[in-house]
Write a protein that holds these residues in place. Structure first.
Motif, PDB file in Angstrom:
ATOM      1  N   ASP A 315       0.663  -1.222  -0.056  1.00 14.80           N
ATOM      2  CA  ASP A 315       0.002  -0.024  -0.093  1.00 14.80           C
ATOM      3  C   ASP A 315       0.683   1.155   0.077  1.00 14.80           C
ATOM      4  O   ASP A 315       0.348   2.199  -0.539  1.00 14.80           O
ATOM      5  CB  ASP A 315      -0.900   0.259   1.264  1.00 14.80           C
ATOM      6  CG  ASP A 315      -2.082  -1.014   1.163  1.00 14.80           C
ATOM      7  OD1 ASP A 315      -2.243  -1.678  -0.001  1.00 14.80           O
ATOM      8  OD2 ASP A 315      -2.646  -1.402   1.945  1.00 14.80           O
ATOM      9  N   PHE A 318       4.615  -0.090  -2.927  1.00 13.52           N
ATOM     10  CA  PHE A 318       4.529  -0.631  -4.302  1.00 13.52           C
ATOM     11  C   PHE A 318       3.592  -0.077  -5.211  1.00 13.52           C
ATOM     12  O   PHE A 318       3.844   0.454  -6.313  1.00 13.52           O
ATOM     13  CB  PHE A 318       3.913  -2.081  -4.258  1.00 13.52           C
ATOM     14  CG  PHE A 318       3.616  -2.922  -5.376  1.00 13.52           C
ATOM     15  CD1 PHE A 318       4.503  -3.487  -6.128  1.00 13.52           C
ATOM     16  CD2 PHE A 318       2.280  -2.865  -6.078  1.00 13.52           C
ATOM     17  CE1 PHE A 318       4.372  -4.037  -7.380  1.00 13.52           C
ATOM     18  CE2 PHE A 318       1.931  -3.400  -7.251  1.00 13.52           C
ATOM     19  CZ  PHE A 318       2.890  -4.190  -7.801  1.00 13.52           C
ATOM     20  N   TYR A 319       2.330   0.569  -4.418  1.00 11.77           N
ATOM     21  CA  TYR A 319       1.266   1.198  -5.391  1.00 11.77           C
ATOM     22  C   TYR A 319       2.067   2.692  -5.653  1.00 11.77           C
ATOM     23  O   TYR A 319       1.840   3.122  -7.156  1.00 11.77           O
ATOM     24  CB  TYR A 319       0.124   1.383  -4.544  1.00 11.77           C
ATOM     25  CG  TYR A 319      -0.739   0.100  -4.575  1.00 11.77           C
ATOM     26  CD1 TYR A 319      -0.756  -0.650  -5.874  1.00 11.77           C
ATOM     27  CD2 TYR A 319      -1.681  -0.351  -3.576  1.00 11.77           C
ATOM     28  CE1 TYR A 319      -1.435  -1.834  -5.862  1.00 11.77           C
ATOM     29  CE2 TYR A 319      -2.463  -1.269  -3.679  1.00 11.77           C
ATOM     30  CZ  TYR A 319      -2.230  -2.117  -4.815  1.00 11.77           C
ATOM     31  OH  TYR A 319      -3.262  -3.203  -5.085  1.00 11.77           O
ATOM     32  N   PRO A 320       2.360   3.420  -4.601  1.00 16.08           N
ATOM     33  CA  PRO A 320       2.881   4.765  -5.150  1.00 16.08           C
ATOM     34  C   PRO A 320       4.106   4.694  -6.111  1.00 16.08           C
ATOM     35  O   PRO A 320       4.154   5.480  -6.983  1.00 16.08           O
ATOM     36  CB  PRO A 320       3.633   5.522  -3.827  1.00 16.08           C
ATOM     37  CG  PRO A 320       2.793   4.484  -2.850  1.00 16.08           C
ATOM     38  CD  PRO A 320       2.584   3.243  -3.243  1.00 16.08           C
ATOM     39  N   SER A 322       4.757   2.201  -8.283  1.00 13.84           N
ATOM     40  CA  SER A 322       4.292   1.681  -9.768  1.00 13.84           C
ATOM     41  C   SER A 322       3.395   2.631 -10.400  1.00 13.84           C
ATOM     42  O   SER A 322       3.247   2.646 -11.743  1.00 13.84           O
ATOM     43  CB  SER A 322       3.689   0.440  -9.913  1.00 13.84           C
ATOM     44  OG  SER A 322       2.472   0.399  -8.675  1.00 13.84           O
ATOM     45  N   MET A 323       2.804   3.509  -9.272  1.00 17.75           N
ATOM     46  CA  MET A 323       1.921   4.778 -10.344  1.00 17.75           C
ATOM     47  C   MET A 323       2.451   6.057 -10.445  1.00 17.75           C
ATOM     48  O   MET A 323       1.913   7.054 -10.702  1.00 17.75           O
ATOM     49  CB  MET A 323       0.351   4.916  -9.198  1.00 17.75           C
ATOM     50  CG  MET A 323      -0.436   3.646  -9.283  1.00 17.75           C
ATOM     51  SD  MET A 323      -0.981   3.251 -11.014  1.00 17.75           S
ATOM     52  CE  MET A 323      -2.049   4.641 -11.424  1.00 17.75           C
TER      53      MET A 323
ATOM     54  N   ILE B  35      -2.475  -2.297 -11.289  1.00 20.62           N
ATOM     55  CA  ILE B  35      -1.608  -1.195 -12.019  1.00 20.62           C
ATOM     56  C   ILE B  35      -1.485  -1.285 -13.356  1.00 20.62           C
ATOM     57  O   ILE B  35      -1.556  -0.189 -14.012  1.00 20.62           O
ATOM     58  CB  ILE B  35       0.089  -1.687 -11.414  1.00 20.62           C
ATOM     59  CG1 ILE B  35      -0.128  -1.492  -9.888  1.00 20.62           C
ATOM     60  CG2 ILE B  35       1.034  -0.652 -12.096  1.00 20.62           C
ATOM     61  CD1 ILE B  35      -0.357  -0.302  -9.359  1.00 20.62           C
ATOM     62  N   ASN B  42      -5.376   5.276 -17.880  1.00 19.59           N
ATOM     63  CA  ASN B  42      -4.866   6.632 -18.045  1.00 19.59           C
ATOM     64  C   ASN B  42      -4.654   6.837 -19.383  1.00 19.59           C
ATOM     65  O   ASN B  42      -4.830   8.110 -19.698  1.00 19.59           O
ATOM     66  CB  ASN B  42      -3.776   6.684 -16.836  1.00 19.59           C
ATOM     67  CG  ASN B  42      -3.886   6.873 -15.531  1.00 19.59           C
ATOM     68  OD1 ASN B  42      -5.078   7.256 -15.355  1.00 19.59           O
ATOM     69  ND2 ASN B  42      -3.063   6.666 -14.711  1.00 19.59           N
ATOM     70  N   ILE B  49      -5.389   8.477 -12.863  1.00 14.86           N
ATOM     71  CA  ILE B  49      -5.874   7.542 -11.722  1.00 14.86           C
ATOM     72  C   ILE B  49      -4.530   7.607 -10.941  1.00 14.86           C
ATOM     73  O   ILE B  49      -3.443   7.227 -11.338  1.00 14.86           O
ATOM     74  CB  ILE B  49      -6.178   5.926 -12.171  1.00 14.86           C
ATOM     75  CG1 ILE B  49      -7.298   6.130 -13.057  1.00 14.86           C
ATOM     76  CG2 ILE B  49      -6.003   5.334 -10.998  1.00 14.86           C
ATOM     77  CD1 ILE B  49      -7.665   4.648 -13.520  1.00 14.86           C
ATOM     78  N   ASN B  50      -4.607   8.070  -9.824  1.00 17.65           N
ATOM     79  CA  ASN B  50      -3.422   8.103  -8.985  1.00 17.65           C
ATOM     80  C   ASN B  50      -3.324   7.183  -7.667  1.00 17.65           C
ATOM     81  O   ASN B  50      -4.746   6.398  -7.790  1.00 17.65           O
ATOM     82  CB  ASN B  50      -3.156   9.470  -8.336  1.00 17.65           C
ATOM     83  CG  ASN B  50      -4.391   9.959  -7.693  1.00 17.65           C
ATOM     84  OD1 ASN B  50      -4.861   9.341  -6.932  1.00 17.65           O
ATOM     85  ND2 ASN B  50      -4.405  11.657  -7.924  1.00 17.65           N
ATOM     86  N   VAL B  51      -2.557   6.867  -6.872  1.00 18.55           N
ATOM     87  CA  VAL B  51      -2.559   6.053  -5.874  1.00 18.55           C
ATOM     88  C   VAL B  51      -3.679   6.027  -4.842  1.00 18.55           C
ATOM     89  O   VAL B  51      -4.258   5.290  -4.404  1.00 18.55           O
ATOM     90  CB  VAL B  51      -1.210   6.105  -5.093  1.00 18.55           C
ATOM     91  CG1 VAL B  51      -1.192   7.201  -4.377  1.00 18.55           C
ATOM     92  CG2 VAL B  51      -0.868   4.949  -4.580  1.00 18.55           C
ATOM     93  N   LEU B  54      -6.674   4.024  -5.966  1.00 21.58           N
ATOM     94  CA  LEU B  54      -6.700   2.507  -5.877  1.00 21.58           C
ATOM     95  C   LEU B  54      -7.356   1.848  -4.608  1.00 21.58           C
ATOM     96  O   LEU B  54      -6.717   1.389  -3.903  1.00 21.58           O
ATOM     97  CB  LEU B  54      -5.059   2.002  -5.834  1.00 21.58           C
ATOM     98  CG  LEU B  54      -4.194   2.694  -6.977  1.00 21.58           C
ATOM     99  CD1 LEU B  54      -2.706   2.161  -7.050  1.00 21.58           C
ATOM    100  CD2 LEU B  54      -4.809   2.236  -8.450  1.00 21.58           C
TER     101      LEU B  54
END
Lengths: 529, 75
Positions: A315, A318-320, A322-323, B35, B42, B49-51, B54
């Motif tokens: 959370d 990994f998410y920040p 990869s995005m 992801i 996007n 779409i940002n974190v 999610l």
């Protein structure tokens, strides 16, 4: 104050008594006092660290929330889409600065205390390689404040959640400090989440005999796993680490399997004790293990083993990563180079590299643990890349994923790889780990004539029976839970007299069979982080 | 919606996105899928779409993802 000490049992009895005998509105205060007593017993000099982290995280969250509210108000006056966008960007910019200040400050404390020696050691090595003679100073090694790797992560996870607007910030510092310093999850997790735990942590709980019984039985089960099984296996595993490299073959196999089983009994035993304490209090604590040896891939293992650590990294790292703009751009640039499927996964691969480097370093401040992290990542990525090939082979051989034998083979393969990873991390150095790896493939039949005791050094035949009985009981419990049934229902299905005889046997078993030697105060394996 | 369906089916051809409504809760989509889907959306819909987006409720069904896209386009 070790969970395994008589002092802790006395402390716990007092906490339970005060929690339920004093007026219910005092329950939060009782727990906060208990946390302080527990923490101060580890050393008064370290109390400042947890207070500073709690205080700074508390204010970071408040400032984040105030900033969000202020910009929300300003947004009401925005008429055009451009104005709204500008308002949003300004708000995000400000919030990022506040969050970054909190993260840098708190992770900074943790990094300085845990990684200064590692960092300076690397600088010295690089300078040495470049022919620059470094000043011969001793590398600093700080004693880590109790639970710093756990409470820092929990407090920072809370700040990131507030930044993301997941829930409202806690306005009462005492309540927030209660969450961060809550003694059952402070020493070795789980990494609790404020939103999941808060509701039951702050609620008033009436005394319940059912909960007391369930909690005490779970605690007993945890003590049994730790003191009867894990500590005995610890003696054997310790000796095998010293000799298996020379003996080779089956000895290394025995070492890697029992090293993993030992860690499971040790770590999950702690979690059972912590969960049992919370059950008595009526507080929900997130589970950290869900039958890890039933996993069919290493990726699945990490969703069943030390779950809350994996979820934290998923959370908040990994998410920040990869995005992030950089990862997404890299993915787009790779479209012409790789297949569409691989190109789409590039941001995730990049995030995986960061996550597993961090996971390795979290476990230990050495390149050796980084290598261990990368090995985990390599196996997971290899599995993902080979997935289409596996599918084709399975289709050609007409093997269904639900085929029982196939599932067993997958579980067995995953178990052995996972055992190998534990042996690797427990060997102490890359050289020793590679030596054991080489020895695994070397047959040395000389000592196999020594009988069973040669494989289980340090354990007499009685201890061996005790360990195997314990492991079988743990196996039965896991099979039962894997079938979707609760252990409570298993216990309830046993006639009451037999059940209570069983509890008594467990209690006296721990007293009589528990490894009450030097290891009693040696603590749990994960407490060192 | 058709464009979104195409994206989803390309990423996970084994799932029926018209029927599934608990893609996250039932663990049918993993982190890598999410992801990949977010990145593709996007690009295809010119949104960001940002974190913070999610969340399970935004990815549990094709419908929920479509609503997220519409919401982001309106912002």
């Amino acid at each position: 104050m070790s969970f395994l000490s008589v002092r802790f049992l006395g402390f716990l009895t007092l906490v339970f008594a005060a929690y339920f005998l004093l007026p219910r509105r005092w329950q939060q205060k009782v727990l906060l006092c208990a946390n302080m007593v527990f923490y101060l017993s580890a050393g008064v000099e370290y109390a400042g660290f947890i207070l500073v982290t709690s205080f700074s995280a508390y204010w970071v969250a408040i400032f984040l929330e105030r900033t969000t509210a202020a910009y929300k108000k300003l947004r009401e006056n925005c008429r055009t889409r451009e104005e709204k966008l500008a308002n949003k960007q300004e708000a995000v910019g400000k919030k990022k600065k506040i969050l970054a200040a909190g993260l840098v400050f708190n992770f900074g404390i943790w990094i300085v205390l845990k990684y200064t020696g590692f960092f300076l050691g690397n600088v010295r090595a690089v300078l040495g390689a470049l022919g620059v003679s470094a000043v011969a100073v001793e590398l600093p090694s700080f004693v880590l404040p109790l639970g710093i790797s756990f409470y820092t992560f929990m407090a920072m996870g809370y700040c990131i959640d507030i930044y993301r607007g997941k829930y409202a910030a806690e306005k009462n510092f005492g309540r927030f400090l209660l969450f961060v310093s809550f003694f059952p999850h402070l020493v070795q997790g789980p990494f609790s989440r404020y939103d999941r735990m808060g509701e039951t942590l702050y609620a008033e709980h009436a005394f319940s005999f059912d909960r007391l019984g369930e909690g005490l039985v779970r605690m007993l089960w945890g003590f049994f796993k730790k003191m009867v099984v894990a500590d005995r296996l610890g003696i054997m595993v310790g000796q095998l680490y010293a000799t298996a490299g020379n003996d080779g073959g089956v000895f290394v196999l025995v070492l890697m399997v029992f090293a993993r089983l030992r860690l499971y009994a040790d770590f999950s035993g702690y979690m059972d004790i912590a969960a049992g304490i919370c059950r008595v209090l009526g507080i929900s604590l997130q589970e950290n293990f869900t039958q890890p040896f039933f996993a069919r891939s290493i990726e699945e293992v990490w969703r069943r083993w030390h779950i809350t650590l994996g979820e934290w990294f998923r959370d908040y790292v990994f998410y920040p990563v990869s995005m992030s703009g950089m990862a997404q751009k890299l993915g787009k640039r790779c479209r012409g180079v790789f297949s569409p499927m691989t190109a789409r996964l590039i941001p995730s691969y990049l995030a995986m590299a960061v996550v597993w480097t961090a996971t390795g370093l979290w476990h230990g401040a050495t390149w050796y643990y980084v290598l261990w992290g990368w090995m985990n990542m390599g196996i997971i990525l290899l599995g993902m890349q080979l997935a289409p090939l596996y599918t084709k082979v399975k289709q050609a051989l007409k093997i269904s994923d639900e085929n029982r034998v196939f599932r067993m083979v997958q579980m067995g393969r995953t178990f052995l790889i996972f055992c190998y990873m534990e042996m690797f991390s427990g060997a102490g150095s890359t050289k020793a780990a590679l030596g054991l790896t080489a020895a695994l493939f070397r047959v040395h039949a000389g000592r196999i004539t020594g009988g069973l005791s040669a494989f289980f050094p340090g354990l007499g035949s009685f201890s061996l029976c005790v360990v195997f009985t314990g492991l079988v009981l743990m196996g039965i419990a896991d099979v039962w839970k894997e079938k979707g049934r609760s252990l409570q229902s298993l216990l309830q299905s046993i006639p009451m007299p037999v059940r209570f005889l069983g509890y008594a046997a467990l209690f006296y078993g721990i007293l009589l069979l528990g490894n009450t030697g030097a290891d009693l105060t040696g603590g749990f394996m994960y407490a060192q982080f | 919606m058709d464009e979104l369906r195409e994206i989803l089916q390309e990423i996970r051809p084994d799932l029926d996105f018209d029927k599934e409504t608990s893609l996250i809760d039932d663990k049918l989509l993993d982190s890598f899928d999410i992801i990949s889907i977010a990145g593709e959306i996007n690009t295809a819909f010119d949104v960001e779409i940002n974190v913070e987006n999610l969340l399970p409720e935004n990815f549990n069904s094709m419908e929920a993802m479509y609503e997220l896209i519409c919401r982001l386009q309106d912002e």
